[in-house]
Design a protein around this motif. Structure first.
Motif, PDB file in Angstrom:
ATOM      1  N   VAL B 168      88.441 -61.648  11.751  1.00  0.00           N
ATOM      2  CA  VAL B 168      89.697 -61.958  12.427  1.00  0.00           C
ATOM      3  C   VAL B 168      90.111 -60.706  13.188  1.00  0.00           C
ATOM      4  O   VAL B 168      90.277 -59.653  12.580  1.00  0.00           O
ATOM      5  CB  VAL B 168      90.787 -62.327  11.401  1.00  0.00           C
ATOM      6  CG1 VAL B 168      92.078 -62.681  12.101  1.00  0.00           C
ATOM      7  CG2 VAL B 168      90.317 -63.454  10.525  1.00  0.00           C
ATOM      8  N   TYR B 169      90.254 -60.798  14.505  1.00  0.00           N
ATOM      9  CA  TYR B 169      90.497 -59.621  15.324  1.00  0.00           C
ATOM     10  C   TYR B 169      91.924 -59.588  15.856  1.00  0.00           C
ATOM     11  O   TYR B 169      92.561 -60.636  16.043  1.00  0.00           O
ATOM     12  CB  TYR B 169      89.543 -59.594  16.516  1.00  0.00           C
ATOM     13  CG  TYR B 169      88.140 -59.194  16.152  1.00  0.00           C
ATOM     14  CD1 TYR B 169      87.771 -57.858  16.142  1.00  0.00           C
ATOM     15  CD2 TYR B 169      87.199 -60.145  15.795  1.00  0.00           C
ATOM     16  CE1 TYR B 169      86.489 -57.489  15.788  1.00  0.00           C
ATOM     17  CE2 TYR B 169      85.914 -59.780  15.441  1.00  0.00           C
ATOM     18  CZ  TYR B 169      85.569 -58.440  15.448  1.00  0.00           C
ATOM     19  OH  TYR B 169      84.311 -58.069  15.096  1.00  0.00           O
ATOM     20  N   SER B 170      92.382 -58.377  16.117  1.00  0.00           N
ATOM     21  CA  SER B 170      93.675 -58.207  16.784  1.00  0.00           C
ATOM     22  C   SER B 170      93.657 -56.892  17.555  1.00  0.00           C
ATOM     23  O   SER B 170      93.340 -55.841  16.988  1.00  0.00           O
ATOM     24  CB  SER B 170      94.808 -58.214  15.755  1.00  0.00           C
ATOM     25  OG  SER B 170      96.045 -58.147  16.403  1.00  0.00           O
ATOM     26  N   LEU B 171      93.985 -56.964  18.828  1.00  0.00           N
ATOM     27  CA  LEU B 171      93.985 -55.766  19.686  1.00  0.00           C
ATOM     28  C   LEU B 171      95.387 -55.192  19.734  1.00  0.00           C
ATOM     29  O   LEU B 171      96.371 -55.935  19.893  1.00  0.00           O
ATOM     30  CB  LEU B 171      93.542 -56.159  21.101  1.00  0.00           C
ATOM     31  CG  LEU B 171      93.486 -55.050  22.136  1.00  0.00           C
ATOM     32  CD1 LEU B 171      92.364 -54.066  21.834  1.00  0.00           C
ATOM     33  CD2 LEU B 171      93.292 -55.636  23.539  1.00  0.00           C
ATOM     34  N   SER B 172      95.492 -53.887  19.595  1.00  0.00           N
ATOM     35  CA  SER B 172      96.822 -53.265  19.672  1.00  0.00           C
ATOM     36  C   SER B 172      97.363 -53.430  21.100  1.00  0.00           C
ATOM     37  O   SER B 172      96.587 -53.487  22.062  1.00  0.00           O
ATOM     38  CB  SER B 172      96.749 -51.797  19.296  1.00  0.00           C
ATOM     39  OG  SER B 172      95.987 -51.089  20.248  1.00  0.00           O
ATOM     40  N   PRO B 173      98.679 -53.515  21.252  1.00  0.00           N
ATOM     41  CA  PRO B 173      99.235 -53.784  22.590  1.00  0.00           C
ATOM     42  C   PRO B 173      98.866 -52.736  23.642  1.00  0.00           C
ATOM     43  O   PRO B 173      98.793 -53.051  24.823  1.00  0.00           O
ATOM     44  CB  PRO B 173     100.749 -53.804  22.339  1.00  0.00           C
ATOM     45  CG  PRO B 173     100.874 -54.226  20.921  1.00  0.00           C
ATOM     46  CD  PRO B 173      99.706 -53.600  20.209  1.00  0.00           C
ATOM     47  N   ASP B 174      98.585 -51.489  23.205  1.00  0.00           N
ATOM     48  CA  ASP B 174      98.175 -50.482  24.197  1.00  0.00           C
ATOM     49  C   ASP B 174      96.664 -50.522  24.438  1.00  0.00           C
ATOM     50  O   ASP B 174      96.138 -49.741  25.234  1.00  0.00           O
ATOM     51  CB  ASP B 174      98.621 -49.085  23.765  1.00  0.00           C
ATOM     52  CG  ASP B 174      97.909 -48.617  22.505  1.00  0.00           C
ATOM     53  OD1 ASP B 174      97.141 -49.403  21.912  1.00  0.00           O
ATOM     54  OD2 ASP B 174      98.122 -47.447  22.104  1.00  0.00           O
ATOM     55  N   GLY B 175      95.965 -51.399  23.755  1.00  0.00           N
ATOM     56  CA  GLY B 175      94.531 -51.566  23.988  1.00  0.00           C
ATOM     57  C   GLY B 175      93.675 -50.476  23.400  1.00  0.00           C
ATOM     58  O   GLY B 175      92.474 -50.427  23.651  1.00  0.00           O
ATOM     59  N   SER B 176      94.253 -49.605  22.579  1.00  0.00           N
ATOM     60  CA  SER B 176      93.469 -48.476  22.092  1.00  0.00           C
ATOM     61  C   SER B 176      92.790 -48.762  20.760  1.00  0.00           C
ATOM     62  O   SER B 176      91.829 -48.091  20.405  1.00  0.00           O
ATOM     63  CB  SER B 176      94.371 -47.244  21.934  1.00  0.00           C
ATOM     64  OG  SER B 176      95.315 -47.468  20.906  1.00  0.00           O
ATOM     65  N   ARG B 177      93.301 -49.738  20.031  1.00  0.00           N
ATOM     66  CA  ARG B 177      92.739 -49.976  18.695  1.00  0.00           C
ATOM     67  C   ARG B 177      92.438 -51.452  18.498  1.00  0.00           C
ATOM     68  O   ARG B 177      93.171 -52.313  18.969  1.00  0.00           O
ATOM     69  CB  ARG B 177      93.715 -49.508  17.616  1.00  0.00           C
ATOM     70  CG  ARG B 177      93.884 -48.014  17.540  1.00  0.00           C
ATOM     71  CD  ARG B 177      94.762 -47.648  16.362  1.00  0.00           C
ATOM     72  NE  ARG B 177      94.801 -46.218  16.147  1.00  0.00           N
ATOM     73  CZ  ARG B 177      95.776 -45.432  16.577  1.00  0.00           C
ATOM     74  NH1 ARG B 177      96.783 -45.957  17.245  1.00  0.00           N
ATOM     75  NH2 ARG B 177      95.747 -44.137  16.342  1.00  0.00           N
ATOM     76  N   LEU B 178      91.388 -51.674  17.758  1.00  0.00           N
ATOM     77  CA  LEU B 178      90.991 -53.036  17.422  1.00  0.00           C
ATOM     78  C   LEU B 178      91.048 -53.159  15.900  1.00  0.00           C
ATOM     79  O   LEU B 178      90.355 -52.433  15.191  1.00  0.00           O
ATOM     80  CB  LEU B 178      89.569 -53.270  17.922  1.00  0.00           C
ATOM     81  CG  LEU B 178      89.037 -54.684  17.992  1.00  0.00           C
ATOM     82  CD1 LEU B 178      89.940 -55.562  18.821  1.00  0.00           C
ATOM     83  CD2 LEU B 178      87.642 -54.671  18.586  1.00  0.00           C
ATOM     84  N   GLY B 179      91.911 -54.043  15.418  1.00  0.00           N
ATOM     85  CA  GLY B 179      91.969 -54.272  13.977  1.00  0.00           C
ATOM     86  C   GLY B 179      91.209 -55.541  13.655  1.00  0.00           C
ATOM     87  O   GLY B 179      91.246 -56.500  14.417  1.00  0.00           O
ATOM     88  N   TYR B 180      90.486 -55.524  12.569  1.00  0.00           N
ATOM     89  CA  TYR B 180      89.856 -56.772  12.150  1.00  0.00           C
ATOM     90  C   TYR B 180      89.759 -56.847  10.641  1.00  0.00           C
ATOM     91  O   TYR B 180      89.685 -55.831   9.958  1.00  0.00           O
ATOM     92  CB  TYR B 180      88.485 -56.983  12.804  1.00  0.00           C
ATOM     93  CG  TYR B 180      87.428 -55.953  12.542  1.00  0.00           C
ATOM     94  CD1 TYR B 180      87.257 -54.873  13.403  1.00  0.00           C
ATOM     95  CD2 TYR B 180      86.567 -56.068  11.454  1.00  0.00           C
ATOM     96  CE1 TYR B 180      86.263 -53.943  13.183  1.00  0.00           C
ATOM     97  CE2 TYR B 180      85.569 -55.138  11.241  1.00  0.00           C
ATOM     98  CZ  TYR B 180      85.422 -54.078  12.100  1.00  0.00           C
ATOM     99  OH  TYR B 180      84.433 -53.150  11.887  1.00  0.00           O
ATOM    100  N   SER B 181      89.819 -58.068  10.141  1.00  0.00           N
ATOM    101  CA  SER B 181      89.679 -58.271   8.701  1.00  0.00           C
ATOM    102  C   SER B 181      88.478 -59.152   8.457  1.00  0.00           C
ATOM    103  O   SER B 181      88.159 -60.029   9.262  1.00  0.00           O
ATOM    104  CB  SER B 181      90.933 -58.924   8.115  1.00  0.00           C
ATOM    105  OG  SER B 181      90.942 -60.293   8.402  1.00  0.00           O
ATOM    106  N   MET B 182      87.826 -58.910   7.376  1.00  0.00           N
ATOM    107  CA  MET B 182      86.679 -59.736   7.035  1.00  0.00           C
ATOM    108  C   MET B 182      86.496 -59.776   5.533  1.00  0.00           C
ATOM    109  O   MET B 182      86.895 -58.860   4.819  1.00  0.00           O
ATOM    110  CB  MET B 182      85.420 -59.238   7.730  1.00  0.00           C
ATOM    111  CG  MET B 182      85.036 -57.831   7.429  1.00  0.00           C
ATOM    112  SD  MET B 182      83.659 -57.294   8.419  1.00  0.00           S
ATOM    113  CE  MET B 182      82.409 -58.465   7.958  1.00  0.00           C
ATOM    114  N   THR B 183      85.930 -60.869   5.092  1.00  0.00           N
ATOM    115  CA  THR B 183      85.646 -61.033   3.672  1.00  0.00           C
ATOM    116  C   THR B 183      84.151 -61.190   3.517  1.00  0.00           C
ATOM    117  O   THR B 183      83.525 -61.989   4.210  1.00  0.00           O
ATOM    118  CB  THR B 183      86.356 -62.282   3.136  1.00  0.00           C
ATOM    119  OG1 THR B 183      87.751 -62.109   3.345  1.00  0.00           O
ATOM    120  CG2 THR B 183      86.100 -62.467   1.666  1.00  0.00           C
ATOM    121  N   THR B 184      83.589 -60.396   2.654  1.00  0.00           N
ATOM    122  CA  THR B 184      82.145 -60.473   2.453  1.00  0.00           C
ATOM    123  C   THR B 184      81.872 -60.576   0.957  1.00  0.00           C
ATOM    124  O   THR B 184      82.730 -60.267   0.129  1.00  0.00           O
ATOM    125  CB  THR B 184      81.439 -59.225   3.004  1.00  0.00           C
ATOM    126  OG1 THR B 184      82.105 -58.081   2.490  1.00  0.00           O
ATOM    127  CG2 THR B 184      81.444 -59.199   4.503  1.00  0.00           C
TER     128      THR B 184
END
Lengths: 182, 385
Positions: B168-184
């Motif tokens: 599951v991805y989410s880009l920070s509003p300034d475009g500098s960071r990409l957050g993602y969550s995952m379950t493995t």
């Protein structure tokens, strides 16, 4: 006339004219056959199309399947044949770069996978998806449909030995892919 | 003797098959007979073109309508998926008309790769998108820009790092960071982690653990950033590790993570909001996101739960300081509604489907919530699908 032909009608109405109880078979086994097809082709709309095609063709033939009393086995075999055709078409499309297989439809921008428990199931289904078609069919018929080896052999038109071999090799491959191999 | 692999296989097949509900199947249709093309077939497009011209003429004659979305500080264009293409393609749509104005070029991946995810920077002019190839298990992160007319420019791969596809991805509003969550599944145990990846420096911060209780596993949903990008918010619920697939989980908690941290526990941030109602997992996709101003949360809930005929979705704004709730909108019908925070706004999405199931089609954007916190419906022109 054309409009009437395109209107959705119930399975009962479409199949009512058949000599044998095709409508009853449809009512009783439609959902299970779609589930079986979903496990092979891996998306519901295609699975529904396959099953609908089978019933529509049977209805159009106005004839009883060749083996009286084994209509369900015959229909199941037709569904598996339909699934194979879909997979063949996909393989061709994949070769020309127009199809990308998806395991679990990527549906949202957030690309959520499945529920937390489904993560583990997804791994199993993903491993199943890369098995050769014959092994996959054998495993689905055995572990989902609960058929005996003899029934699977009859459905797929292969020998019981081939069923045993495909099942054993399929399970071994799955176990290896899931990190459960001995 | 049944092996563990056989048990897992039987369980996975049964679960996948159970998702096919008998009452959701299409009725059997009689096959329409193929008709020969008629000589007057060209009349239909001509009539359609004349109708469009007539409507356009009438609209011009009746004068300007309400101010455009762009005039109200909302983006002029947005990038979204074409509804039914496989592999997924991206299109640029106008927010004021819903029409497709351009297409994003396909990624340069072999074996029929497509777009897996797209996120916008604030302003909806710069985008980051993940392209993946299902078979070769490779992924690439692209960036592209929209010019004033919505045309795609400056498209390029911005990192060589292979990103997970089922995250599951989410880009920070300034475009500098990409957050993602995952379950493995690690050593037979489900492990949830959130990663914040800096697109500028390549730094990776991993947040893992700290939220579980014995016998429970944390389920993370709805990554979102406030417009100032000060934290990454996520919604989490604790579900029993074993039990029926739709067992009840704890109420949602919205927590934050510090993007400047070097990683740590999922509990390292603060609790922003706690809801009270227990959760039936997967009922709503992305149920809780932070609003663009960072002052509250937006919640999509469904009432009554798991109704199939008339599912009622309710979009509620919840203040983080007072807990006050305001219902922004309700939908009744057969479609599934969802939220997606991107580019400093929250998009409201819709797809045909039933509660508790993943829709079989891609979501479409039907509205957005900007800084004002008000729901703004967006038109959708299906012509470009």
């Amino acid at each position: 006339m054309g409009g009437a032909a395109e209107a959705p009608v119930t399975g009962d109405r479409v199949l009512a004219a058949d000599a044998y109880d095709l409508a009853g078979l449809f009512r009783q086994h439609h959902a299970d056959l779609v589930r079986l097809a979903v496990l092979i082709v891996r998306d519901q709309p295609t699975a529904e199309d396959v099953v609908q095609d089978v019933f529509a063709r049977l209805h159009a033939k106005h004839g009883r399947p060749a083996l009286p009393g084994k209509e369900l086995a015959y229909i199941r075999a037709c569904v598996l044949n339909g699934c194979r055709s879909v997979l063949r078409r996909r393989a061709v499309a994949r070769r020309v770069g127009r199809y990308r297989d998806v395991i679990g439809e990527p549906v949202s921008p957030s690309a959520e996978a499945e529920t937390i428990r489904a993560e583990s199931r997804q791994q199993v289904l993903a491993a199943l998806a890369v098995l050769p078609a014959r092994r996959r069919e054998v495993l689905v018929l055995r572990y989902f449909a609960g058929l005996t080896e003899a029934e699977i052999a009859a459905t797929l038109g292969i020998s019981i030995g081939a069923v045993k071999s495909a099942a054993a090799r399929g399970i071994a491959t799955l176990a290896h892919a899931l990190g459960e191999g001995s | 003797m049944t092996t563990r692999t056989e048990e897992r296989l039987a369980d996975a097949l049964a679960a996948r098959a159970a998702a096919v509900r008998a009452d959701s199947l299409r009725p059997l249709r009689a096959r329409p007979e193929r008709r020969r093309a008629r000589a007057w077939r060209w009349l239909a497009p001509l009539a359609a073109a004349m109708s469009v011209a007539l409507v356009a003429g009438l609209m011009a004659a009746l004068g300007p309508g309400p101010p455009s979305l762009a005039a109200r500080g909302l983006p002029r264009y947005y990038v979204w998926y074409a509804s039914s293409t496989v592999p997924a393609r991206l299109q640029v749509r106008s927010t004021s008309t819903g029409a497709v104005v351009a297409s994003v070029p396909d990624p340069a991946l072999a074996s029929g790769g497509g777009w897996e995810w797209v996120g916008a920077q604030a302003g909806f002019r710069t985008y980051v998108a993940l392209a993946a190839c299902g078979h070769c298990r490779r992924s690439q992160v692209y960036s592209f820009h929209l010019d004033r007319d919505g045309r795609v420019t400056n498209m390029a791969v911005i990192t060589d790092r292979t990103m997970p596809v089922s995250a599951v991805y989410s880009l920070s509003p300034d475009g500098s960071r990409l957050g993602y969550s995952m379950t493995t599944v690690l050593k037979g145990r489900l492990t949830t982690r959130i990663v914040i990846f800096s697109l500028r420096t390549g730094r990776v911060a991993v947040f893992r653990g700290g939220l579980g209780r014995r016998g429970f596993v944390p389920v993370v949903r709805s990554l979102s950033w406030p417009r100032n990008g000060k934290y990454l918010a996520f919604a989490v619920t604790l579900c029993p590790r074993s039990g029926p697939p739709r067992s009840t989980c704890s109420p949602w908690t919205v927590r934050s993570l510090n993007p400047a941290a070097h990683g740590g526990s999922l509990a390292s941030g603060s609790v922003l909001l706690t809801t009270h109602a227990p959760v039936v997992i997967n009922q709503v996709i992305n149920p809780l996101v932070i609003n663009p101003a960072g002052t509250g949360a937006l919640r999509m809930s469904v009432q009554p739960p798991r109704s199939t005929a008339n599912q009622t979705f309710r979009l509620t704004s919840i203040s983080l300081t007072t807990g006050e709730r305001t219902v922004l909108r309700t939908w009744v019908g057969p479609d599934i509604e969802a939220l997606y925070a991107t580019g400093g706004v929250v998009l409201v999405l819709s797809a045909p489907g039933r509660v508790g199931q993943f829709p079989s089609h891609r979501f479409r954007v039907i509205g957005l919530i900007g800084r004002s916190g008000k729901y703004q419906p967006l038109p959708l022109d299906r012509a470009g699908d």
